[in-house]
Write an enzyme that holds these catalytic residues in place. Structure first.
Site, mmCIF file in Angstrom:
data_model
loop_
_atom_site.group_PDB
_atom_site.id
_atom_site.type_symbol
_atom_site.label_atom_id
_atom_site.label_comp_id
_atom_site.label_asym_id
_atom_site.label_seq_id
_atom_site.Cartn_x
_atom_site.Cartn_y
_atom_site.Cartn_z
ATOM 1 C CG MET A 293 -4.282 7.861 -4.476
ATOM 2 S SD MET A 293 -4.598 9.484 -3.807
ATOM 3 C CE MET A 293 -6.282 9.717 -4.336
ATOM 4 C CD GLU B 89 4.069 2.710 -1.688
ATOM 5 O OE1 GLU B 89 3.434 3.766 -1.658
ATOM 6 O OE2 GLU B 89 5.218 2.600 -1.239
ATOM 7 C CG HIS C 272 12.815 3.319 2.438
ATOM 8 N ND1 HIS C 272 12.277 3.501 1.179
ATOM 9 C CD2 HIS C 272 13.937 4.077 2.491
ATOM 10 C CE1 HIS C 272 13.054 4.326 0.496
ATOM 11 N NE2 HIS C 272 14.056 4.697 1.274
ATOM 12 C CG ASP D 186 8.537 1.460 0.485
ATOM 13 O OD1 ASP D 186 7.957 1.597 -0.613
ATOM 14 O OD2 ASP D 186 9.316 2.318 0.953
ATOM 15 N NE ARG E 174 11.621 9.964 13.310
ATOM 16 C CZ ARG E 174 11.057 11.025 12.748
ATOM 17 N NH1 ARG E 174 11.222 11.242 11.474
ATOM 18 N NH2 ARG E 174 10.345 11.860 13.456
ATOM 19 N NE ARG F 125 7.170 13.231 -18.372
ATOM 20 C CZ ARG F 125 6.668 14.403 -18.166
ATOM 21 N NH1 ARG F 125 7.301 15.270 -17.421
ATOM 22 N NH2 ARG F 125 5.526 14.743 -18.713
ATOM 23 C CD GLN F 126 11.340 9.137 -10.924
ATOM 24 O OE1 GLN F 126 10.681 8.307 -10.326
ATOM 25 N NE2 GLN F 126 11.876 10.191 -10.335
ATOM 26 C CG ASP G 284 6.543 4.652 2.909
ATOM 27 O OD1 ASP G 284 5.883 5.414 3.650
ATOM 28 O OD2 ASP G 284 7.275 5.069 1.989
ATOM 29 C CE LYS H 124 19.834 0.413 -12.178
ATOM 30 N NZ LYS H 124 20.918 1.346 -11.887
#
Length: 166
Positions: free
Chosen positions: A108, A70, A143, A7, A140, A76-77, A146, A83
């Protein structure tokens, strides 16, 4: 099949490695999981260098058949996308150096592969990861969850014969 899932992030990069067992229902074992952290106060080259070194070390240690990342979508970032691109570049170079192909999956695709539908909540996906890996609790932090979900997603698509490297 051993798969490394990533991730990508420049401040928190989830890094997980799973060993997928046999055929039939998707079952796997957790081999490794961590979140690589860097500080915004550090120079960019040090942050990218540390991510690269850690990913390369894990790839050499576990020798996965694939690295799954991923795909990131930023509307918009722009600074964040820029980065995160640093981290993804570090991962791609590490995979190249280790001789491991890289595959990318969007959110998705992860939800579809693990929960059976593309609108699953993050918590639902984390619970599926817990079940597939036989863990007592959902992994956990998010991150890491993911990263493991992305690794398992690659295993799902590789079994179907639809995985294509970047």
């Amino acid at each position: 099949m051993v798969v490394a899932g990533i991730d990508p992030g420049i401040t928190h990069l989830g890094l997980g490695v799973v060993a997928v067992e046999g055929k039939g229902a998707l079952k796997a074992r957790l081999l490794h999981g961590e979140v690589v952290k860097t500080s915004p106060q550090e120079p960019a080259k040090e942050r990218v260098g540390r991510i690269h070194a850690r990913v390369l070390e894990v790839l050499h240690r576990f020798r996965p058949e694939a690295v799954a990342v991923e795909e990131q979508f930023f509307y918009r970032q722009n600074e964040l996308a820029y980065k995160v691109g640093w981290a993804l570049g570090a991962v791609l170079v590490a995979a190249f150096e280790a001789g491991v192909p890289v595959y990318a999956y969007g959110p998705m695709q992860v939800k579809q592969a693990l929960a059976g539908h593309g609108h699953a909540a993050k918590e639902e996906v984390a619970l599926m990861v817990r079940g597939i890996l036989g863990l007592k609790e959902a992994p956990r932090p998010s991150h890491l969850a993911d990263a493991l979900a992305i690794a398992l997603t690659h295993a799902f698509y590789a079994r179907m014969g639809t995985a294509k490297p970047l």
